[in-house]
Motif scaffolding. Structure first.
Motif, short mmCIF file in Angstrom:
data_model
loop_
_atom_site.label_atom_id
_atom_site.label_comp_id
_atom_site.label_asym_id
_atom_site.label_seq_id
_atom_site.Cartn_x
_atom_site.Cartn_y
_atom_site.Cartn_z
N THR A 22 40.54 36.92 28.99
CA THR A 22 41.40 37.11 30.15
C THR A 22 40.73 38.11 31.08
OG1 THR A 22 43.64 37.60 30.89
CG2 THR A 22 42.75 38.98 29.13
N GLY A 23 41.21 38.20 32.29
CA GLY A 23 40.63 39.13 33.24
C GLY A 23 41.61 39.46 34.34
N ALA A 24 41.27 40.48 35.12
CA ALA A 24 42.11 40.89 36.24
C ALA A 24 41.22 41.40 37.36
CB ALA A 24 43.08 41.98 35.81
N LEU A 25 41.67 41.20 38.58
CA LEU A 25 41.00 41.72 39.76
C LEU A 25 42.02 42.58 40.48
CD1 LEU A 25 38.27 41.52 41.23
CD2 LEU A 25 39.24 39.68 42.58
N LEU A 26 41.84 43.90 40.47
CA LEU A 26 42.81 44.83 41.03
C LEU A 26 42.31 45.42 42.34
CD1 LEU A 26 43.46 46.70 37.68
CD2 LEU A 26 44.82 44.86 38.66
N HIS A 27 43.14 45.36 43.37
CA HIS A 27 42.77 45.85 44.69
C HIS A 27 42.85 47.38 44.71
CE1 HIS A 27 43.55 46.34 49.16
NE2 HIS A 27 42.33 45.86 49.06
N VAL A 28 41.75 48.05 45.06
CA VAL A 28 41.71 49.51 45.13
C VAL A 28 42.02 49.96 46.55
CG1 VAL A 28 40.24 51.55 44.88
CG2 VAL A 28 40.06 49.67 43.25
N GLY A 29 41.42 49.32 47.51
CA GLY A 29 41.63 49.66 48.92
C GLY A 29 40.52 49.07 49.76
N GLY A 30 40.87 48.62 50.96
CA GLY A 30 39.87 48.00 51.83
C GLY A 30 39.26 46.80 51.15
N PRO A 31 37.94 46.68 51.15
CA PRO A 31 37.29 45.53 50.52
C PRO A 31 36.94 45.76 49.05
CG PRO A 31 35.66 46.77 51.72
CD PRO A 31 36.98 47.46 51.95
N VAL A 32 37.38 46.87 48.46
CA VAL A 32 36.97 47.24 47.10
C VAL A 32 38.02 46.81 46.07
CG1 VAL A 32 36.30 49.14 45.59
CG2 VAL A 32 35.69 49.20 48.02
N TYR A 33 37.54 46.18 45.02
CA TYR A 33 38.37 45.72 43.91
C TYR A 33 37.74 46.20 42.60
CZ TYR A 33 40.60 42.50 47.17
OH TYR A 33 41.27 41.95 48.23
N VAL A 34 38.57 46.37 41.58
CA VAL A 34 38.09 46.66 40.23
C VAL A 34 38.30 45.40 39.41
CG1 VAL A 34 38.48 47.99 38.13
CG2 VAL A 34 38.56 49.12 40.33
N ARG A 35 37.27 44.99 38.69
CA ARG A 35 37.36 43.80 37.85
C ARG A 35 37.35 44.22 36.39
NH1 ARG A 35 33.88 38.25 38.04
NH2 ARG A 35 34.71 37.45 36.10
N LEU A 36 38.30 43.69 35.61
CA LEU A 36 38.42 43.96 34.19
C LEU A 36 38.39 42.63 33.45
CD1 LEU A 36 41.54 46.28 34.54
CD2 LEU A 36 39.18 47.03 34.40
N ASP A 37 37.55 42.51 32.45
CA ASP A 37 37.44 41.29 31.66
C ASP A 37 37.47 41.64 30.17
OD1 ASP A 37 36.94 39.17 33.67
OD2 ASP A 37 35.16 40.36 34.07
N MET A 38 38.08 40.77 29.40
CA MET A 38 38.08 40.92 27.95
C MET A 38 37.84 39.55 27.34
SD MET A 38 41.06 42.15 25.32
CE MET A 38 41.92 40.60 25.39
N ARG A 39 36.92 39.48 26.37
CA ARG A 39 36.62 38.20 25.71
C ARG A 39 36.44 38.45 24.22
NH1 ARG A 39 31.48 34.70 27.37
NH2 ARG A 39 30.44 36.21 26.06
N PHE A 40 37.15 37.68 23.42
CA PHE A 40 37.06 37.74 21.97
C PHE A 40 36.29 36.52 21.50
CE2 PHE A 40 38.74 36.49 17.81
CZ PHE A 40 38.42 37.61 17.08
N ASN A 41 35.16 36.74 20.81
CA ASN A 41 34.32 35.65 20.29
C ASN A 41 34.44 35.58 18.78
OD1 ASN A 41 33.18 34.86 22.72
ND2 ASN A 41 31.53 36.33 22.56
#
Length: 65
Positions: A22-41
């Motif tokens: 799963t993952g998320a793209l979180l808006h920080v401000g202006g054009p900047v985003y934080v991306r978080l990803d998690m993968r279980f193999n």
């Protein structure tokens, strides 16, 4: 499909496995985003990847689709 080779082994092995993520793209401000990803193999072995990063969105250029 995973391909791997042992440290002192000359043979290459093929193993089937799966991953769930799963993952998320979180808006920080202006054009900047934080991306978080998690993968279980699973197979070969079991691993959990946690990825964090910054993403900067730019405007598309003129004439792009």
């Amino acid at each position: 499909v995973h391909y791997y080779r042992g440290t002192w082994d000359t043979n290459q092995y093929t193993v089937w496995g799966f991953h769930v993520g799963t993952g998320a793209l979180l808006h920080v401000g202006g054009p900047v985003y934080v991306r978080l990803d998690m993968r279980f193999n699973s197979n070969p072995g079991t691993s959990l990847y946690l990825n964090f990063g910054l993403s900067i969105r730019t405007r598309p250029s003129e004439g792009s689709n």
